[in-house]
Design a protein around this motif. Structure first.
Motif, PDB file in Angstrom:
ATOM      1  N   SER A  50       7.877  -8.286 -26.993  1.00 18.85           N
ATOM      2  CA  SER A  50       8.260  -7.767 -25.675  1.00 18.85           C
ATOM      3  C   SER A  50       8.119  -6.252 -25.622  1.00 18.85           C
ATOM      4  O   SER A  50       7.655  -5.698 -24.620  1.00 18.85           O
ATOM      5  CB  SER A  50       9.700  -8.184 -25.339  1.00 18.85           C
ATOM      6  N   MET A  51       8.474  -5.565 -26.700  1.00 17.96           N
ATOM      7  CA  MET A  51       8.324  -4.109 -26.711  1.00 17.96           C
ATOM      8  C   MET A  51       6.847  -3.709 -26.727  1.00 17.96           C
ATOM      9  O   MET A  51       6.460  -2.729 -26.072  1.00 17.96           O
ATOM     10  CB  MET A  51       9.064  -3.502 -27.905  1.00 17.96           C
ATOM     11  N   ALA A  52       6.032  -4.448 -27.478  1.00 14.06           N
ATOM     12  CA  ALA A  52       4.601  -4.135 -27.505  1.00 14.06           C
ATOM     13  C   ALA A  52       3.979  -4.305 -26.121  1.00 14.06           C
ATOM     14  O   ALA A  52       3.159  -3.477 -25.691  1.00 14.06           O
ATOM     15  CB  ALA A  52       3.896  -5.032 -28.517  1.00 14.06           C
ATOM     16  N   LEU A  53       4.364  -5.367 -25.417  1.00 16.96           N
ATOM     17  CA  LEU A  53       3.842  -5.572 -24.063  1.00 16.96           C
ATOM     18  C   LEU A  53       4.317  -4.470 -23.119  1.00 16.96           C
ATOM     19  O   LEU A  53       3.565  -4.026 -22.238  1.00 16.96           O
ATOM     20  CB  LEU A  53       4.271  -6.939 -23.544  1.00 16.96           C
ATOM     21  N   THR A  54       5.556  -4.029 -23.283  1.00 14.39           N
ATOM     22  CA  THR A  54       6.076  -2.962 -22.426  1.00 14.39           C
ATOM     23  C   THR A  54       5.358  -1.647 -22.691  1.00 14.39           C
ATOM     24  O   THR A  54       5.013  -0.915 -21.751  1.00 14.39           O
ATOM     25  CB  THR A  54       7.585  -2.790 -22.654  1.00 14.39           C
ATOM     26  N   VAL A  96      22.137 -16.962 -31.863  1.00 11.22           N
ATOM     27  CA  VAL A  96      21.750 -16.564 -33.209  1.00 11.22           C
ATOM     28  C   VAL A  96      22.705 -17.119 -34.254  1.00 11.22           C
ATOM     29  O   VAL A  96      22.298 -17.597 -35.312  1.00 11.22           O
ATOM     30  CB  VAL A  96      21.679 -15.028 -33.302  1.00 11.22           C
ATOM     31  N   ALA A  97      23.993 -17.084 -33.972  1.00 11.81           N
ATOM     32  CA  ALA A  97      24.977 -17.463 -34.980  1.00 11.81           C
ATOM     33  C   ALA A  97      24.950 -18.949 -35.299  1.00 11.81           C
ATOM     34  O   ALA A  97      25.422 -19.371 -36.344  1.00 11.81           O
ATOM     35  CB  ALA A  97      26.380 -17.071 -34.502  1.00 11.81           C
ATOM     36  N   THR A  98      24.405 -19.773 -34.441  1.00 13.05           N
ATOM     37  CA  THR A  98      24.426 -21.215 -34.654  1.00 13.05           C
ATOM     38  C   THR A  98      23.065 -21.791 -34.980  1.00 13.05           C
ATOM     39  O   THR A  98      22.954 -22.971 -35.254  1.00 13.05           O
ATOM     40  CB  THR A  98      24.957 -21.912 -33.385  1.00 13.05           C
ATOM     41  N   SER A  99      22.025 -21.002 -34.951  1.00 11.83           N
ATOM     42  CA  SER A  99      20.686 -21.523 -35.195  1.00 11.83           C
ATOM     43  C   SER A  99      19.894 -20.549 -36.045  1.00 11.83           C
ATOM     44  O   SER A  99      19.545 -19.466 -35.606  1.00 11.83           O
ATOM     45  CB  SER A  99      19.963 -21.768 -33.868  1.00 11.83           C
ATOM     46  N   ASP A 100      19.614 -20.933 -37.301  1.00 12.33           N
ATOM     47  CA  ASP A 100      18.803 -20.088 -38.168  1.00 12.33           C
ATOM     48  C   ASP A 100      17.375 -19.988 -37.644  1.00 12.33           C
ATOM     49  O   ASP A 100      16.713 -18.972 -37.802  1.00 12.33           O
ATOM     50  CB  ASP A 100      18.784 -20.665 -39.584  1.00 12.33           C
ATOM     51  N   PHE A 101      16.885 -21.047 -36.995  1.00 14.20           N
ATOM     52  CA  PHE A 101      15.528 -21.033 -36.454  1.00 14.20           C
ATOM     53  C   PHE A 101      15.405 -19.994 -35.348  1.00 14.20           C
ATOM     54  O   PHE A 101      14.442 -19.236 -35.293  1.00 14.20           O
ATOM     55  CB  PHE A 101      15.174 -22.418 -35.921  1.00 14.20           C
ATOM     56  N   VAL A 102      16.427 -19.943 -34.472  1.00 14.27           N
ATOM     57  CA  VAL A 102      16.413 -18.933 -33.411  1.00 14.27           C
ATOM     58  C   VAL A 102      16.513 -17.542 -33.999  1.00 14.27           C
ATOM     59  O   VAL A 102      15.839 -16.603 -33.577  1.00 14.27           O
ATOM     60  CB  VAL A 102      17.554 -19.204 -32.408  1.00 14.27           C
ATOM     61  N   ALA A 103      17.353 -17.363 -35.034  1.00 24.06           N
ATOM     62  CA  ALA A 103      17.515 -16.048 -35.650  1.00 24.06           C
ATOM     63  C   ALA A 103      16.210 -15.559 -36.258  1.00 24.06           C
ATOM     64  O   ALA A 103      15.885 -14.372 -36.194  1.00 24.06           O
ATOM     65  CB  ALA A 103      18.600 -16.105 -36.723  1.00 24.06           C
ATOM     66  N   ALA A 104      15.438 -16.479 -36.830  1.00 22.91           N
ATOM     67  CA  ALA A 104      14.177 -16.079 -37.448  1.00 22.91           C
ATOM     68  C   ALA A 104      13.168 -15.600 -36.421  1.00 22.91           C
ATOM     69  O   ALA A 104      12.289 -14.798 -36.733  1.00 22.91           O
ATOM     70  CB  ALA A 104      13.593 -17.251 -38.236  1.00 22.91           C
ATOM     71  N   GLU A 132      16.013  -8.790 -24.340  1.00 25.09           N
ATOM     72  CA  GLU A 132      15.594  -9.895 -25.203  1.00 25.09           C
ATOM     73  C   GLU A 132      16.629 -10.161 -26.287  1.00 25.09           C
ATOM     74  O   GLU A 132      16.930 -11.316 -26.616  1.00 25.09           O
ATOM     75  CB  GLU A 132      14.237  -9.572 -25.831  1.00 25.09           C
ATOM     76  N   TRP A 133      17.202  -9.107 -26.839  1.00 19.24           N
ATOM     77  CA  TRP A 133      18.203  -9.273 -27.893  1.00 19.24           C
ATOM     78  C   TRP A 133      19.483  -9.891 -27.342  1.00 19.24           C
ATOM     79  O   TRP A 133      20.088 -10.750 -27.986  1.00 19.24           O
ATOM     80  CB  TRP A 133      18.493  -7.919 -28.524  1.00 19.24           C
ATOM     81  N   LYS A 143      13.405 -11.323 -33.965  1.00 22.57           N
ATOM     82  CA  LYS A 143      12.659 -10.079 -34.205  1.00 22.57           C
ATOM     83  C   LYS A 143      11.243 -10.184 -33.665  1.00 22.57           C
ATOM     84  O   LYS A 143      10.715  -9.221 -33.080  1.00 22.57           O
ATOM     85  CB  LYS A 143      12.630  -9.768 -35.693  1.00 22.57           C
ATOM     86  N   GLU A 144      10.616 -11.332 -33.833  1.00 22.29           N
ATOM     87  CA  GLU A 144       9.253 -11.499 -33.330  1.00 22.29           C
ATOM     88  C   GLU A 144       9.205 -11.383 -31.812  1.00 22.29           C
ATOM     89  O   GLU A 144       8.308 -10.736 -31.254  1.00 22.29           O
ATOM     90  CB  GLU A 144       8.709 -12.850 -33.772  1.00 22.29           C
ATOM     91  N   ARG A 145      10.171 -11.999 -31.131  1.00 21.40           N
ATOM     92  CA  ARG A 145      10.181 -11.916 -29.668  1.00 21.40           C
ATOM     93  C   ARG A 145      10.466 -10.492 -29.196  1.00 21.40           C
ATOM     94  O   ARG A 145       9.883 -10.029 -28.218  1.00 21.40           O
ATOM     95  CB  ARG A 145      11.227 -12.884 -29.104  1.00 21.40           C
TER      96      ARG A 145
END
Length: 250
Positions: A125-129, A108-116, A100-101, A119-121
């Motif tokens: 994904s780890m919680a589901l795993t 990430v470097a071009t979109s602050d929205f994606v960077a925010a 996922e990372w 961590k949530e994604r």
């Protein structure tokens, strides 16, 4: 004359109070109950052996993985070694977060929205795993709980059925001699004994294995939280140059 002839085999049957003899003399319903409980008991021990072995193997693999993870080596190298085909739950959690990372790293470097949202994604994904891996480890645990709670009642059903038949036979013979009553009651109580033999280990094993699995789940969740923090710091360091203001023109 007929009564004396009937008393002979009854006397012989009363003398055979071994476990095998009690089983052979039991009614067919009681026999089915006994066989079902014996099969459940064997299955319980098979599940217990499999769960104990799986948890011991998973903890040992997790120990080795954590040693490699905290040794200071490259995460990319560890991912190449463990991420393609994870062989234990902790490696699966690590591989899921790394995938996922990596998918988000280019944007990430071009979109602050994606960077925010990275961590949530990753956390989701780890919680589901973790949930999926624990469900795999907990397979057949419901059977242990079911045998532990239902086994004595199944054995009691066999006992009640056997005693009903014994009393019906006694009433038909009109003979309340203890030598006549004892074999039928012993056969019936044998079913309850088998039910307890199946239920008691199932309850004890369920409680112990459930406690060990809860401890292992906490270990996975703790690793996921620590790894999420590491990836979040790396994400912030990747985004920070894009956020830094340009130098003022002279």
């Amino acid at each position: 004359m007929d009564r004396s002839v009937t008393a002979t085999p009854l006397g012989q049957a009363a003398a055979d109070l071994s476990l095998w003899g009690l089983f052979l003399q039991a009614d067919w319903v009681v026999k089915l109950v006994m066989l079902g409980l014996l099969f459940a008991s064997i299955w319980v021990w098979a599940i217990v052996f499999e769960k104990v072995t799986s948890l011991r193997r998973a903890n040992k693999a997790a120990d080795a993985f954590e040693d490699a993870f905290w040794s200071g080596g490259s995460l990319d190298e560890l991912y190449r070694r463990e991420g393609d085909q994870p062989t234990h739950p902790m490696a699966a959690v690590f591989a899921t977060a790394m995938r996922e990372w990596r998918r988000s790293a280019e944007r990430v470097a071009t979109s602050d929205f994606v960077a925010a949202g990275v961590k949530e994604r990753i956390d989701r994904s780890m919680a589901l795993t973790v949930q999926r891996e624990m469900e795999r480890l907990e397979r057949w645990m419901i059977f242990l709980a079911s045998v532990g709670s239902v086994g004595p009642f199944v054995g009691l059903f066999g006992t009640v059925w056997g005693i009903m038949n014994s009393f019906a036979a006694i009433a038909g013979m009109q003979n309340t001699n203890l030598a006549v009553v004892a074999p039928g009651i012993a056969e019936a109580l044998f079913a309850t004994a088998i039910g307890l033999v199946a239920a008691i280990p199932a309850v004890l094993a369920y409680n112990k294995i459930s406690s060990d699995m809860a401890r292992f789940a906490g270990r996975l969740e703790g690793f996921a939280a620590e790894f999420s923090g590491i990836l979040a710091r790396q994400t912030e360091s990747a985004v920070s140059p894009a956020r830094s203001p340009a130098p003022a023109a002279e």
